[in-house]
Design a protein around this motif. Structure first.
Motif, PDB file in Angstrom:
ATOM      1  N   LEU A   5       0.864  -1.226  -0.141  1.00 15.31           N
ATOM      2  CA  LEU A   5      -0.054   0.057  -0.167  1.00 15.31           C
ATOM      3  C   LEU A   5       0.937   1.148  -0.050  1.00 15.31           C
ATOM      4  O   LEU A   5       0.471   2.338  -0.695  1.00 15.31           O
ATOM      5  N   LEU A   6       1.902   1.004   0.757  1.00 15.22           N
ATOM      6  CA  LEU A   6       2.976   2.253   0.630  1.00 15.22           C
ATOM      7  C   LEU A   6       3.493   2.666  -0.811  1.00 15.22           C
ATOM      8  O   LEU A   6       3.608   3.750  -1.143  1.00 15.22           O
ATOM      9  N   THR A   7       3.841   1.658  -1.489  1.00 19.59           N
ATOM     10  CA  THR A   7       4.267   1.677  -2.706  1.00 19.59           C
ATOM     11  C   THR A   7       3.128   2.410  -3.571  1.00 19.59           C
ATOM     12  O   THR A   7       3.619   3.252  -4.293  1.00 19.59           O
ATOM     13  N   VAL A   8       2.044   1.982  -3.467  1.00 19.65           N
ATOM     14  CA  VAL A   8       0.909   2.640  -4.186  1.00 19.65           C
ATOM     15  C   VAL A   8       0.876   4.134  -3.841  1.00 19.65           C
ATOM     16  O   VAL A   8       0.713   4.876  -4.869  1.00 19.65           O
ATOM     17  N   SER A  13       1.620   9.634  -5.117  1.00 22.46           N
ATOM     18  CA  SER A  13       1.833  11.068  -4.529  1.00 22.46           C
ATOM     19  C   SER A  13       3.158  11.579  -5.252  1.00 22.46           C
ATOM     20  O   SER A  13       3.132  12.726  -5.379  1.00 22.46           O
ATOM     21  N   LEU A  14       3.999  10.709  -5.792  1.00 26.27           N
ATOM     22  CA  LEU A  14       5.224  11.203  -6.348  1.00 26.27           C
ATOM     23  C   LEU A  14       5.204  10.871  -7.654  1.00 26.27           C
ATOM     24  O   LEU A  14       6.186  11.268  -8.473  1.00 26.27           O
ATOM     25  N   SER A  15       3.984  10.871  -8.432  1.00 27.87           N
ATOM     26  CA  SER A  15       3.894  11.036 -10.001  1.00 27.87           C
ATOM     27  C   SER A  15       4.427  12.146 -10.295  1.00 27.87           C
ATOM     28  O   SER A  15       4.360  13.370  -9.796  1.00 27.87           O
ATOM     29  N   TRP A  16       5.475  12.372 -11.330  1.00 22.21           N
ATOM     30  CA  TRP A  16       6.252  13.492 -11.613  1.00 22.21           C
ATOM     31  C   TRP A  16       5.523  14.546 -12.381  1.00 22.21           C
ATOM     32  O   TRP A  16       5.861  15.690 -12.128  1.00 22.21           O
ATOM     33  N   SER A  17       4.260  14.430 -12.481  1.00 21.83           N
ATOM     34  CA  SER A  17       3.329  15.538 -12.778  1.00 21.83           C
ATOM     35  C   SER A  17       2.027  15.416 -12.287  1.00 21.83           C
ATOM     36  O   SER A  17       1.076  15.275 -13.055  1.00 21.83           O
ATOM     37  N   SER A  18       1.997  14.881 -10.953  1.00 25.40           N
ATOM     38  CA  SER A  18       0.940  14.666 -10.113  1.00 25.40           C
ATOM     39  C   SER A  18       0.084  15.763  -9.968  1.00 25.40           C
ATOM     40  O   SER A  18      -1.206  15.601  -9.369  1.00 25.40           O
ATOM     41  N   VAL A  19       0.423  17.090  -9.936  1.00 23.72           N
ATOM     42  CA  VAL A  19      -0.498  18.011  -9.128  1.00 23.72           C
ATOM     43  C   VAL A  19      -0.992  19.088 -10.557  1.00 23.72           C
ATOM     44  O   VAL A  19      -0.272  19.326 -11.484  1.00 23.72           O
ATOM     45  N   HIS A  20      -1.986  19.130 -10.586  1.00 27.28           N
ATOM     46  CA  HIS A  20      -2.497  19.947 -11.812  1.00 27.28           C
ATOM     47  C   HIS A  20      -4.111  20.486 -11.217  1.00 27.28           C
ATOM     48  O   HIS A  20      -5.017  19.245 -10.766  1.00 27.28           O
ATOM     49  N   ALA A  21      -4.429  21.397 -11.444  1.00 22.19           N
ATOM     50  CA  ALA A  21      -5.968  22.030 -11.236  1.00 22.19           C
ATOM     51  C   ALA A  21      -6.433  21.767  -9.822  1.00 22.19           C
ATOM     52  O   ALA A  21      -7.663  21.385  -9.677  1.00 22.19           O
ATOM     53  N   GLY A  22      -5.646  21.793  -8.880  1.00 26.81           N
ATOM     54  CA  GLY A  22      -6.058  21.988  -7.531  1.00 26.81           C
ATOM     55  C   GLY A  22      -6.414  20.755  -6.629  1.00 26.81           C
ATOM     56  O   GLY A  22      -6.874  20.482  -5.951  1.00 26.81           O
ATOM     57  N   TYR A  23      -5.848  19.649  -7.408  1.00 33.19           N
ATOM     58  CA  TYR A  23      -5.904  18.289  -6.740  1.00 33.19           C
ATOM     59  C   TYR A  23      -4.748  17.318  -7.031  1.00 33.19           C
ATOM     60  O   TYR A  23      -4.296  17.689  -8.087  1.00 33.19           O
ATOM     61  N   TRP A  24      -4.247  16.383  -6.102  1.00 28.47           N
ATOM     62  CA  TRP A  24      -3.575  15.475  -6.803  1.00 28.47           C
ATOM     63  C   TRP A  24      -4.180  14.222  -7.379  1.00 28.47           C
ATOM     64  O   TRP A  24      -5.197  14.035  -7.370  1.00 28.47           O
ATOM     65  N   LYS A  25      -3.102  13.575  -8.456  1.00 29.42           N
ATOM     66  CA  LYS A  25      -3.698  12.562  -9.348  1.00 29.42           C
ATOM     67  C   LYS A  25      -3.060  11.325  -8.963  1.00 29.42           C
ATOM     68  O   LYS A  25      -1.704  11.368  -8.648  1.00 29.42           O
ATOM     69  N   ASP A  26      -3.819  10.129  -9.239  1.00 21.53           N
ATOM     70  CA  ASP A  26      -3.122   9.023  -9.175  1.00 21.53           C
ATOM     71  C   ASP A  26      -2.470   8.649 -10.509  1.00 21.53           C
ATOM     72  O   ASP A  26      -2.536   9.438 -11.452  1.00 21.53           O
ATOM     73  N   SER A  27      -1.829   7.640 -10.773  1.00 21.26           N
ATOM     74  CA  SER A  27      -1.029   7.190 -11.870  1.00 21.26           C
ATOM     75  C   SER A  27      -1.938   7.072 -13.188  1.00 21.26           C
ATOM     76  O   SER A  27      -1.619   6.980 -14.339  1.00 21.26           O
ATOM     77  N   ASN A  28      -3.285   6.886 -12.887  1.00 21.18           N
ATOM     78  CA  ASN A  28      -4.292   6.897 -14.114  1.00 21.18           C
ATOM     79  C   ASN A  28      -5.073   8.102 -14.444  1.00 21.18           C
ATOM     80  O   ASN A  28      -5.851   8.330 -15.211  1.00 21.18           O
ATOM     81  N   GLY A  29      -4.369   8.980 -13.529  1.00 22.80           N
ATOM     82  CA  GLY A  29      -5.209  10.614 -13.769  1.00 22.80           C
ATOM     83  C   GLY A  29      -6.136  10.805 -12.977  1.00 22.80           C
ATOM     84  O   GLY A  29      -7.023  11.899 -13.405  1.00 22.80           O
TER      85      GLY A  29
END
Length: 179
Positions: A5-8, A13-29
């Motif tokens: 779960l920590l890896t997920v 959290s560390l997706s290299w372009s994960s912040v956009h439009a005011g929220y965090w995104k997962d690897s699927n956007g």
């Protein structure tokens, strides 16, 4: 949180372009909700993580394509070291493409007294090496070791991350138990 779960979580959290439009995104956007330790205000994102990894710096200093995996520390025994890492993404940049981020650092012992209380500590000032929406490690890393005489119980880490150019103030909070 178990390692899988920590890896997920870290991958999210560390997706290299994960912040956009005011929220965090997962690897699927897909949007990820804010938590006490990971949030966004506008397009500025912050993340607070306590790790027991003595090699956290080596794990962090890899290519942007490599997503580091950190072991989250929630329970700490006396004599063991932990490290509080502060991350940010997408700060406002000035005309010279430089960021100006400070933070307030506070660690509260189980008895309610403060172990650390520092205001307006420099987290990052200067030109970013990469895109603004990449995830960056802030300068203060809090190194903690439970010593004999330290009170056992829940220690709270409160960080207020401040993007001074955008006038954004973001409280982040996490905790660990010293046994």
């Amino acid at each position: 949180m178990n390692r899988r779960l920590l890896t997920v979580f870290i991958a999210m959290s560390l997706s290299w372009s994960s912040v956009h439009a005011g929220y965090w995104k997962d690897s699927n956007g897909n949007p990820s909700p804010d938590t006490e330790s990971r949030r966004s205000v506008g397009e500025f994102g912050g993340l607070l993580l306590i790790t027991s990894d003595p090699d956290w710096e080596k794990k962090w200093n890899t290519s942007p394509e490599t997503i580091p995996v950190f072991n989250e520390a929630k329970i700490v025994t006396q004599g063991k070291r932990i490290f509080t890492l502060i991350f940010f993404a997408n700060p406002e940049l000035d005309a010279n493409h430089e960021a100006n981020i400070t933070c307030d650092l506070k660690i509260i012992r189980p008895d309610g007294t403060e172990s650390i209380n520092q205001r307006d500590t420099v987290c990052f000032q200067g030109r970013l090496k990469g895109k603004p929406n990449n995830l960056y490690l802030a300068a203060p890393v809090i190194d903690f070791i439970g010593e004999p005489g330290d009170p056992t119980g829940i220690w709270t880490v409160d960080i207020t991350l401040k993007d001074n150019l955008h006038k954004v103030v973001m409280p982040l909070k996490t905790a660990f138990t010293l046994k």
